[in-house]
Design a protein around this motif. Structure first.
Motif, PDB file in Angstrom:
ATOM      1  N   SER A 122      17.858 -11.624 -22.352  1.00  0.00           N
ATOM      2  CA  SER A 122      16.588 -12.732 -21.432  1.00  0.00           C
ATOM      3  C   SER A 122      15.410 -12.337 -21.872  1.00  0.00           C
ATOM      4  N   SER A 123      14.447 -13.063 -22.032  1.00  0.00           N
ATOM      5  CA  SER A 123      13.038 -12.735 -22.239  1.00  0.00           C
ATOM      6  C   SER A 123      12.093 -13.946 -21.876  1.00  0.00           C
ATOM      7  N   PRO A 124      10.987 -13.986 -21.929  1.00  0.00           N
ATOM      8  CA  PRO A 124      10.045 -15.104 -21.800  1.00  0.00           C
ATOM      9  C   PRO A 124       9.955 -16.028 -22.874  1.00  0.00           C
ATOM     10  N   PRO A 135      11.987   2.198 -21.910  1.00  0.00           N
ATOM     11  CA  PRO A 135      13.477   1.665 -21.467  1.00  0.00           C
ATOM     12  C   PRO A 135      13.565   1.836 -20.054  1.00  0.00           C
ATOM     13  N   LEU A 136      14.019   0.459 -19.286  1.00  0.00           N
ATOM     14  CA  LEU A 136      14.338   0.760 -17.999  1.00  0.00           C
ATOM     15  C   LEU A 136      15.770   0.581 -17.827  1.00  0.00           C
ATOM     16  N   VAL A 137      16.551   1.598 -17.517  1.00  0.00           N
ATOM     17  CA  VAL A 137      17.901   1.612 -17.232  1.00  0.00           C
ATOM     18  C   VAL A 137      18.209   1.203 -15.652  1.00  0.00           C
ATOM     19  N   LEU A 189       5.641 -12.179 -18.878  1.00  0.00           N
ATOM     20  CA  LEU A 189       6.563 -11.414 -18.586  1.00  0.00           C
ATOM     21  C   LEU A 189       7.469 -11.943 -17.549  1.00  0.00           C
ATOM     22  N   ILE A 190       8.947 -11.271 -17.619  1.00  0.00           N
ATOM     23  CA  ILE A 190       9.853 -11.833 -16.620  1.00  0.00           C
ATOM     24  C   ILE A 190      10.182 -10.759 -15.738  1.00  0.00           C
ATOM     25  N   ALA A 191      10.749 -10.731 -14.496  1.00  0.00           N
ATOM     26  CA  ALA A 191      10.814  -9.485 -13.634  1.00  0.00           C
ATOM     27  C   ALA A 191      11.516  -8.227 -14.213  1.00  0.00           C
ATOM     28  N   SER A 192      12.213  -8.578 -15.276  1.00  0.00           N
ATOM     29  CA  SER A 192      13.045  -7.531 -16.002  1.00  0.00           C
ATOM     30  C   SER A 192      12.060  -6.959 -17.172  1.00  0.00           C
ATOM     31  N   GLY A 193      10.839  -7.278 -17.272  1.00  0.00           N
ATOM     32  CA  GLY A 193      10.326  -6.937 -18.432  1.00  0.00           C
ATOM     33  C   GLY A 193      10.033  -7.869 -19.720  1.00  0.00           C
ATOM     34  N   CYS A 235      19.730  -2.904 -19.920  1.00  0.00           N
ATOM     35  CA  CYS A 235      18.524  -2.298 -20.507  1.00  0.00           C
ATOM     36  C   CYS A 235      17.435  -3.191 -20.593  1.00  0.00           C
ATOM     37  N   SER A 236      16.307  -2.861 -20.197  1.00  0.00           N
ATOM     38  CA  SER A 236      15.122  -3.778 -20.449  1.00  0.00           C
ATOM     39  C   SER A 236      14.066  -3.079 -20.994  1.00  0.00           C
ATOM     40  N   LEU A 237      12.840  -3.482 -21.569  1.00  0.00           N
ATOM     41  CA  LEU A 237      11.826  -2.974 -22.294  1.00  0.00           C
ATOM     42  C   LEU A 237      10.662  -3.328 -21.441  1.00  0.00           C
TER      43      LEU A 237
END
Length: 395
Positions: A376-378, A271-273, A292-296, A279-281
């Protein structure tokens, strides 16, 4: 001042300046009408009272999710913190501190009476911001009500050695680090940061929403903190119900909702908080050619957002579709982000008939902000899965 039983709340925030009224009797009458409306509307956020608010401790209420280690660390130093999600010690500390920060009520750290007395200005409104972790109290000089200064409290600002290297000051017996405006002009803005953990802080930013800039924002912030910093020592929580309205998503853990898409990925993710309500994975290992997107791999944000309406115009390069997610109407947007990556973003808005924040409660033309989940995701299927998981957790 209601519309279809909806609580309509006047809101001011750092992202939107108060409209400028023309000088003269008509303009003054309009301003007085606005102030009177702001002070009486049901549901307006109310800050801590002078007595007792500062003594509140983090309550024993259990958050929707309490992240923690469920097994011994593997050879790479990762432990499972949510089903399908692993973290190292730094990441684990971030998700645990974010859970604590979500419980704090930022509006309860304000005090309207103290703001009036310490700044010598007149408070006009106090409202949570779209980030949920922030709350803005607007004040204006008594002799010039068209000028405006925003006192913005943010719970969960990123803290770093760079912040800790700034000038250290003390207000109300509490240590702060003062950060002047990036352009070095304290008549424009000034920020005071209280350290909460190695990664997060709680801050007050004073921002001048006026062209005259007759007051020094650092002096305003210092005087205000002298009066209210005592409330920051043991912050009141949302469970204390000091401010209204109660937002059903205000303690929601976005990382917990990403557990389902994490397990479906079939790989190790962390996780990236970036802030308490986002939260992003991220993959522990990058696969060549992976999208990937900038947020994972996938990101979930919990926030307030302008209410979606049929017929909204979309940016030229966006493909916008109305879809249904777990029985909820959702808006799907597919586009290429500024990094050149394909992105699928889905947003679901909840309880729109119960709570809405609006800049002008008397105008039906003003679009209110409502409680929103955005994933959001690809891949649209992955974004949908994240929203389905969030809605299932919310209940």
């Amino acid at each position: 001042m209601s519309d279809n039983k909806r609580t309509r709340i006047p809101r001011r925030g750092p992202w939107r300046r108060r409209r400028r009224w023309v000088a003269g009797a008509a303009g003054l009458l309009a301003l007085l009408t606005l102030v009177a409306c702001t002070s009486t509307i049901t549901g307006q956020a109310k800050p801590a009272a002078t007595s007792g608010a500062g003594g509140s401790q983090l309550s024993d209420r259990t958050p929707i999710s309490t992240p923690g280690q469920s097994a011994a660390a593997d050879s790479a130093g990762y432990t499972e913190v949510y089903p399908g999600i692993v973290a190292n010690t730094v990441q684990l500390d971030s998700v645990q501190k974010a859970a604590e920060l979500r419980r704090i009520d930022p509006c309860a750290l304000h005090d309207v009476a103290a703001a009036a007395q310490s700044t010598g200005m007149t408070p006009s409104s106090i409202m949570p911001t779209p980030k949920l972790s922030s709350c803005t109290l607007d004040v204006s000089p008594k002799d010039n009500p068209l000028d405006e200064y925003a006192l913005i409290i943010n719970v969960g600002t990123l803290f770093s050695p760079k912040v800790e290297a700034q000038e250290k000051t003390q207000h109300g017996g509490v240590d702060f680090f003062r950060i002047n405006s990036p352009i070095g002009d304290s008549s424009q803005s000034c920020t005071y940061v209280k350290k909460f953990s190695e990664r997060f802080g709680i801050d007050l930013t004073v921002s001048a929403h006026t062209s005259s800039k007759t007051k020094d924002t650092c002096q305003i912030g210092a005087a205000y903190l002298d009066a209210v910093a005592k409330y920051w020592v043991k912050p009141a929580t949302r469970a204390d119900h000091i401010s209204t309205p109660v937002l059903s998503i205000a303690e929601f853990d976005p990382c917990a909702a990403l557990s389902t898409p994490a397990k479906s990925l079939g790989r190790k993710v962390t996780p990236l908080v970036s802030e308490p309500f986002t939260c992003s994975l991220l993959p522990t290992e990058i696969v060549p050619g992976e999208k990937l997107i900038a947020s994972g791999l996938v990101q979930l944000s919990v926030h307030l957002k302008s209410e979606n309406r049929d017929g909204d115009n979309a940016p030229k390069d966006y493909k916008v579709t109305s879809v249904t997610v777990a029985g909820h109407k959702a808006r799907q947007r597919e586009f290429t982000d500024h990094h050149g990556s394909q992105k699928c973003e889905l947003a679901v808005q909840i309880d729109t008939d119960k709570v809405a924040l609006t800049a002008d409660a008397t105008s039906q033309a003003v679009r209110p902000d409502v409680q929103t989940f955005t994933a959001s995701s690809p891949d649209c299927a992955r974004s949908t899965q994240a929203l389905e998981s969030a809605l299932a957790l919310l209940g």
